[in-house]
Scaffold this motif. Structure first.
Motif, PDB file in Angstrom:
ATOM      1  N   UNK A  43       0.840  -1.211   0.000  1.00 19.21           N
ATOM      2  CA  UNK A  43       0.000   0.000   0.000  1.00 19.21           C
ATOM      3  C   UNK A  43       0.871   1.255   0.000  1.00 19.21           C
ATOM      4  N   UNK A  44       1.884   1.262   0.842  1.00 18.54           N
ATOM      5  CA  UNK A  44       2.748   2.435   0.935  1.00 18.54           C
ATOM      6  C   UNK A  44       3.491   2.666  -0.372  1.00 18.54           C
ATOM      7  N   UNK A  45       3.912   1.587  -1.000  1.00 24.17           N
ATOM      8  CA  UNK A  45       4.631   1.711  -2.266  1.00 24.17           C
ATOM      9  C   UNK A  45       3.724   2.293  -3.348  1.00 24.17           C
ATOM     10  N   UNK A  46       2.476   1.859  -3.384  1.00 24.80           N
ATOM     11  CA  UNK A  46       1.527   2.400  -4.356  1.00 24.80           C
ATOM     12  C   UNK A  46       1.283   3.881  -4.126  1.00 24.80           C
ATOM     13  N   UNK A  47       1.172   4.258  -2.877  1.00 23.55           N
ATOM     14  CA  UNK A  47       0.950   5.674  -2.539  1.00 23.55           C
ATOM     15  C   UNK A  47       2.150   6.507  -2.967  1.00 23.55           C
ATOM     16  N   UNK A  48       3.351   6.031  -2.677  1.00 24.69           N
ATOM     17  CA  UNK A  48       4.571   6.736  -3.080  1.00 24.69           C
ATOM     18  C   UNK A  48       4.643   6.878  -4.595  1.00 24.69           C
ATOM     19  N   UNK A  49       4.132   5.884  -5.310  1.00 26.57           N
ATOM     20  CA  UNK A  49       4.153   5.912  -6.770  1.00 26.57           C
ATOM     21  C   UNK A  49       3.001   6.715  -7.366  1.00 26.57           C
ATOM     22  N   UNK A  50       2.241   7.403  -6.519  1.00 25.53           N
ATOM     23  CA  UNK A  50       1.272   8.367  -7.037  1.00 25.53           C
ATOM     24  C   UNK A  50      -0.183   7.971  -6.992  1.00 25.53           C
ATOM     25  N   UNK A  51      -0.503   6.783  -6.502  1.00 28.32           N
ATOM     26  CA  UNK A  51      -1.912   6.407  -6.376  1.00 28.32           C
ATOM     27  C   UNK A  51      -2.497   7.089  -5.139  1.00 28.32           C
ATOM     28  N   UNK A  52      -3.713   7.629  -5.226  1.00 30.85           N
ATOM     29  CA  UNK A  52      -4.297   8.378  -4.111  1.00 30.85           C
ATOM     30  C   UNK A  52      -4.353   7.540  -2.836  1.00 30.85           C
ATOM     31  N   UNK A  53      -3.845   8.108  -1.752  1.00 28.66           N
ATOM     32  CA  UNK A  53      -3.741   7.367  -0.492  1.00 28.66           C
ATOM     33  C   UNK A  53      -5.099   6.872  -0.007  1.00 28.66           C
ATOM     34  N   UNK A  54      -6.098   7.733  -0.065  1.00 23.85           N
ATOM     35  CA  UNK A  54      -7.415   7.347   0.428  1.00 23.85           C
ATOM     36  C   UNK A  54      -7.984   6.177  -0.366  1.00 23.85           C
ATOM     37  N   UNK A  55      -7.819   6.228  -1.683  1.00 29.10           N
ATOM     38  CA  UNK A  55      -8.343   5.152  -2.523  1.00 29.10           C
ATOM     39  C   UNK A  55      -7.615   3.839  -2.258  1.00 29.10           C
ATOM     40  N   UNK A  56      -6.297   3.908  -2.098  1.00 31.18           N
ATOM     41  CA  UNK A  56      -5.510   2.712  -1.833  1.00 31.18           C
ATOM     42  C   UNK A  56      -5.907   2.087  -0.500  1.00 31.18           C
ATOM     43  N   UNK A  57      -6.018   2.911   0.527  1.00 24.36           N
ATOM     44  CA  UNK A  57      -6.363   2.399   1.859  1.00 24.36           C
ATOM     45  C   UNK A  57      -7.759   1.788   1.862  1.00 24.36           C
ATOM     46  N   UNK A  58      -8.686   2.439   1.192  1.00 26.00           N
ATOM     47  CA  UNK A  58     -10.042   1.896   1.134  1.00 26.00           C
ATOM     48  C   UNK A  58     -10.075   0.572   0.376  1.00 26.00           C
ATOM     49  N   UNK A  59      -9.355   0.521  -0.728  1.00 35.74           N
ATOM     50  CA  UNK A  59      -9.356  -0.686  -1.556  1.00 35.74           C
ATOM     51  C   UNK A  59      -8.824  -1.886  -0.770  1.00 35.74           C
ATOM     52  N   UNK A  60      -7.713  -1.696  -0.061  1.00 32.14           N
ATOM     53  CA  UNK A  60      -7.082  -2.814   0.631  1.00 32.14           C
ATOM     54  C   UNK A  60      -7.686  -3.099   2.011  1.00 32.14           C
ATOM     55  N   UNK A  61      -8.698  -2.348   2.364  1.00 31.08           N
ATOM     56  CA  UNK A  61      -9.430  -2.668   3.598  1.00 31.08           C
ATOM     57  C   UNK A  61     -10.633  -3.568   3.318  1.00 31.08           C
TER      58      UNK A  61
END
Length: 294
Positions: A43-61
């Motif tokens: 998740x952190x790697x995706x966020x660092x690579x520019x994917x929106x943090x909120x969307x990433x966190x929601x998706x993987x929850x």
């Protein structure tokens, strides 16, 4: 490009063993989530690579995003069964392919006219890849590619190694050599899957695939979807579970890899080899195409 492997087993004993093995891997089932959340670094790697943090966190929850231990383990086990390509050139298979060609003649003819790729070859690829669209995978592409990408974590690598049945493992040395390369490949494909889903307005957790993450009737990996997939029915979306889109996408892929009208056999083989780097696959496709001509 990976071919689709339909031999997915569903025996009750196997399911029970896998359920027990994967229980400790699933980030949503442990009270000690900090120690079992194998997607945290991903998740952190995706966020660092520019994917929106909120969307990433929601998706993987979400509970439908999970560690896909069964499918991904196939990358690291001995393969005792090989696909029998002769099955695609039996009279029954050729009859089905001929019927598909006739039923989709307008779409196939349009693709041939637009991209210069023989409609018989497109039909042959669809036959081998997805049984003409009847078998295109039933796993979660997102969970599969996320699991593979998460294997960059050494701790997860160790956990994953232990759940592979000992009698089916490759050697530990080969596993160690292969896992990092596979994980980085999986991460690239995961990013492409998320970008494709965002572009098309698709929930990425609903995209189904083969055990390797290949999507749709054409069995495209996500990076190939972004690079080569086409909107064959001109509805404004690219959906490889639509025959017109799959047909146009295969044609575009082969054209971009050197297929031209009237090319010789050697160049035909080279273009198809780019689709699947197996001489058995290439020979099977051209054999089916030749039989369709007859």
């Amino acid at each position: 490009m990976f071919r689709f492997d339909p031999a997915r087993r569903h025996g009750a004993t196997r399911i029970l063993i896998l359920a027990m093995a994967t229980l400790c891997l699933c980030p949503s089932v442990s009270t000690a989530q900090e120690s079992t959340d194998h997607f945290a670094a991903l998740r952190q790697r995706l966020i660092v690579d520019g994917f929106p943090a909120e969307s990433v966190l929601q998706l993987y929850s979400r509970p439908d995003v999970f560690v896909e231990a069964d499918g991904v383990s196939r990358f690291f086990i001995h393969s005792e069964a090989k696909l029998n390509y002769d099955q695609f050139s039996t009279p029954e298979s050729i009859e089905r392919a001929q019927r598909y060609l006739q039923e989709n003649l307008t779409v196939l003819g349009s693709a041939e006219a637009t991209y210069g790729v023989d409609k018989r070859v497109i039909t042959a690829i669809l036959l081998v890849e997805s049984r003409l669209g009847t078998l295109s995978g039933s796993r979660s592409a997102l969970s599969t590619l996320s699991t593979l990408a998460a294997l960059t974590d050494p701790a997860f690598q160790e956990t994953f190694w232990r759940i592979i049945p000992p009698e089916r493992r490759i050697t530990r040395e080969r596993f160690n050599e292969r896992v990092q390369k596979r994980a980085e490949w999986g991460y690239r494909e995961l990013k492409a899957l998320l970008r494709y889903a965002q572009r098309e307005g698709i929930d990425p957790a609903t995209i189904v695939s083969s055990y390797a993450g290949a999507v749709g009737y054409a069995q495209f990996m996500p990076t190939n979807i972004l690079a080569y997939a086409q909107d064959g029915d001109q509805d404004g979306r690219v959906d490889l579970l639509v025959h017109a889109d799959a047909i146009a996408s295969i044609a575009n892929y082969l054209k971009r890899h050197g297929w031209q009208p009237g090319i010789g056999r050697e160049k035909q083989e080279k273009a198809i080899h780019a689709y699947n780097p197996s001489s058995y696959y290439v020979n099977a496709i051209l054999k089916v195409a030749d039989l369709l001509e007859g």
